[in-house]
Design a protein around this motif. Structure first.
Motif, PDB file in Angstrom:
ATOM      1  N   CYS A   1      29.073  35.039  49.369  1.00  0.00           N
ATOM      2  CA  CYS A   1      29.700  34.953  48.048  1.00  0.00           C
ATOM      3  C   CYS A   1      31.196  34.677  48.141  1.00  0.00           C
ATOM      4  CB  CYS A   1      29.468  36.243  47.266  1.00  0.00           C
ATOM      5  SG  CYS A   1      27.754  36.478  46.746  1.00  0.00           S
TER       6      CYS A   1
ATOM      7  N   ARG B   1      31.983  30.199  43.211  1.00  0.00           N
ATOM      8  CA  ARG B   1      33.176  30.659  43.939  1.00  0.00           C
ATOM      9  C   ARG B   1      34.444  30.116  43.305  1.00  0.00           C
ATOM     10  NH1 ARG B   1      29.766  29.570  48.388  1.00  0.00           N
ATOM     11  NH2 ARG B   1      30.826  27.611  48.886  1.00  0.00           N
TER      12      ARG B   1
ATOM     13  N   LEU C   1      35.022  31.941  39.987  1.00  0.00           N
ATOM     14  CA  LEU C   1      35.459  33.318  40.205  1.00  0.00           C
ATOM     15  C   LEU C   1      36.936  33.385  40.569  1.00  0.00           C
ATOM     16  CD1 LEU C   1      32.615  35.206  42.114  1.00  0.00           C
ATOM     17  CD2 LEU C   1      33.489  35.635  39.822  1.00  0.00           C
TER      18      LEU C   1
ATOM     19  N   ASN D   1      39.545  35.471  38.504  1.00  0.00           N
ATOM     20  CA  ASN D   1      40.272  36.531  39.202  1.00  0.00           C
ATOM     21  C   ASN D   1      41.781  36.408  38.961  1.00  0.00           C
ATOM     22  OD1 ASN D   1      40.556  38.765  40.822  1.00  0.00           O
ATOM     23  ND2 ASN D   1      39.538  37.876  42.589  1.00  0.00           N
TER      24      ASN D   1
ATOM     25  N   GLY E   1      36.098  36.771  44.436  1.00  0.00           N
ATOM     26  CA  GLY E   1      35.826  37.811  43.458  1.00  0.00           C
ATOM     27  C   GLY E   1      36.566  39.103  43.712  1.00  0.00           C
TER      28      GLY E   1
ATOM     29  N   LEU F   1      34.680  40.950  41.093  1.00  0.00           N
ATOM     30  CA  LEU F   1      34.004  40.178  40.062  1.00  0.00           C
ATOM     31  C   LEU F   1      32.809  39.447  40.657  1.00  0.00           C
ATOM     32  CD1 LEU F   1      37.011  40.649  39.180  1.00  0.00           C
ATOM     33  CD2 LEU F   1      36.878  38.500  37.950  1.00  0.00           C
TER      34      LEU F   1
ATOM     35  N   LYS G   1      29.167  36.647  39.557  1.00  0.00           N
ATOM     36  CA  LYS G   1      28.813  35.504  38.727  1.00  0.00           C
ATOM     37  C   LYS G   1      28.275  35.897  37.355  1.00  0.00           C
ATOM     38  CE  LYS G   1      24.344  34.585  41.055  1.00  0.00           C
ATOM     39  NZ  LYS G   1      23.608  33.546  41.801  1.00  0.00           N
TER      40      LYS G   1
ATOM     41  N   THR H   1      30.205  38.011  35.594  1.00  0.00           N
ATOM     42  CA  THR H   1      31.436  38.420  34.924  1.00  0.00           C
ATOM     43  C   THR H   1      31.930  37.325  33.986  1.00  0.00           C
ATOM     44  OG1 THR H   1      32.029  39.662  36.927  1.00  0.00           O
ATOM     45  CG2 THR H   1      33.752  39.352  35.280  1.00  0.00           C
TER      46      THR H   1
END
Length: 405
Positions: A197, A279, A282, A286, A314, A373, A375, A377
């Motif tokens: 991730c 990714r 995120l 973030n 994340g 965080l 996927k 979120t």
């Protein structure tokens, strides 16, 4: 508190989940692939004399193929385990108990390895008399390559460096580390539980000799993991679970077909274009979250790399000046789920070894919170989370719980 299905996940209403590095929710697409093996497809994948067993075996083989495609190895180099902790144990203890050369009695571990790897290191030192050494990291958590180069020699049996850190999100330069290990003839083990991730792992098996993986860190089911072990190492690994000799004798026990299938499905999704897109999304989310937290009525600092290309997209581990992380997290319940460190060491009243390794003292480490965080979120989630955190900080200040000095 009720549960509802939202998109591809089940969400607990009223709770914003920002603890994806502890565990991820099960992707409903993964569950869909598992269901036939939880209901009617109950065959033992090791039963070789009838069609029901064959079907289960084929499903497990397909899962191994999906996982091998994720990291760039062959399916027969995948050994299913109960999780990354068992995979780490099999890799390090299995090799050390196996055929470790007598002239290679040194093992190098990075200072911010997962707690289980550091504990294994202590066991290797106390019980098997290996010389286990810790390699320092810089203020952002990256392994000091000069220190590693200075420590490595033809006496080093194995180097263990995690690909992406579970507390501060640091992504290591595994390719460069592998070159240093290979030049000395040393093996490289990589705890990659957080990596799928965090980064593109499609070439990870090109660089590492052993890789530990965990399904529940990548939207698959809990209770299943895997160890990639380069084929030529198999005869050197002594199993830590013995019995019927399944998985080429490396790990005995009946494989849980449904869990293997779910792990394979999660790996396939992660290695698709969706994984790369998530990714990227995120990282952007973030950054927006950090912008909002930077307005809190207390000093805020970020632990881990500032370069988003070298950090889990994340992960946001921040310090809140004068605020106790334990007090903050307690005041946020049940509205927001986050953590003050690794879930695998929760309940241990001591500062995070990761935060201490990057230079924080005990007081500053006790002010740090990890938000992670995933996927599921949304922008609404982080906006509401920021509001809740600000209110909690204000309340803690108002009742006199702001630490000074």
């Amino acid at each position: 508190m009720s549960i509802e299905v939202v998109g591809i996940f089940m969400k607990i209403q009223e709770t914003i989940y920002l603890d994806h590095q502890a565990t991820t929710p099960l992707d409903s697409r993964v569950l869909k692939e598992m269901l036939p093996y939880l209901e009617g497809g109950f065959g033992n994948p090791h039963s070789t004399e009838h069609a029901i067993g064959w079907r289960a075996s084929q499903a497990v083989e397909q899962a191994a193929s999906d996982i091998s495609s994720l990291i760039g190895c062959d399916p027969d180099e995948i050994v299913f385990t109960s999780g990354a902790t068992e995979a780490n144990n099999l890799a390090l203890l299995g090799l050390a108990h196996g055929k470790a050369p007598k002239n290679r009695r040194r093992i190098l571990l990075s200072a911010i390895e997962h707690k289980c790897v550091l504990e294994i290191g202590r066991r290797l030192s106390s019980d098997l008399e290996f010389d286990v050494e810790v390699i320092p990291v810089d203020a952002h958590g990256h392994v000091d390559l000069d220190a590693l180069a200075g420590a490595i020699s033809d006496e080093v049996f194995l180097v263990s460096v995690m690909a992406a850190n579970n507390e501060i999100g640091t992504i290591q330069d595994i390719e460069e580390i592998s070159k240093l290990a290979a030049a000395a003839g040393s093996l490289l083990h990589c705890d990659a539980a957080q990596a799928p991730c965090a980064m593109d792992v499609s070439q990870l098996a090109v660089h590492a000799d052993l890789i530990s993986l965990s399904s529940h860190k990548m939207y698959g089911p809990a209770g299943i993991g895997a160890l990639f072990a380069r084929r030529e190492l198999h005869h050197r690994i002594q199993p830590i679970i013995i019995g019927g000799g399944q998985q080429n004798g490396l790990r005995s026990g009946t494989l849980p077909t449904a869990l293997c299938v779910g792990f394979g499905a999660a790996a396939r999704i992660s290695s698709s274009e969706e994984g790369s897109r998530v990714r990227s999304e995120l990282a952007e989310l973030n950054n927006k979250f950090l912008e909002q937290l930077n307005t809190l009525p207390c000093g805020v600092w970020v632990n881990g790399p500032l370069d988003t290309k070298r950090k889990h997209p994340g992960n946001l581990n921040i310090g809140l000046q004068g605020i106790s992380a334990a007090d903050l997290l307690a005041s946020l319940q049940p509205s927001l789920a986050a953590s003050s460190g690794s879930a695998c060491t929760s309940g241990i009243p001591e500062p995070s070894h990761v935060l201490r390794a990057i230079g924080l003292d005990g007081e500053r480490a006790a002010s740090c919170v990890r938000f992670s965080l995933g996927k599921g979120t949304t922008i609404t989630d982080i906006q509401e989370a920021a509001r809740l955190i600000e209110q909690a900080v204000v309340d803690l200040i108002d009742i006199g719980l702001l630490r000074t000095g």
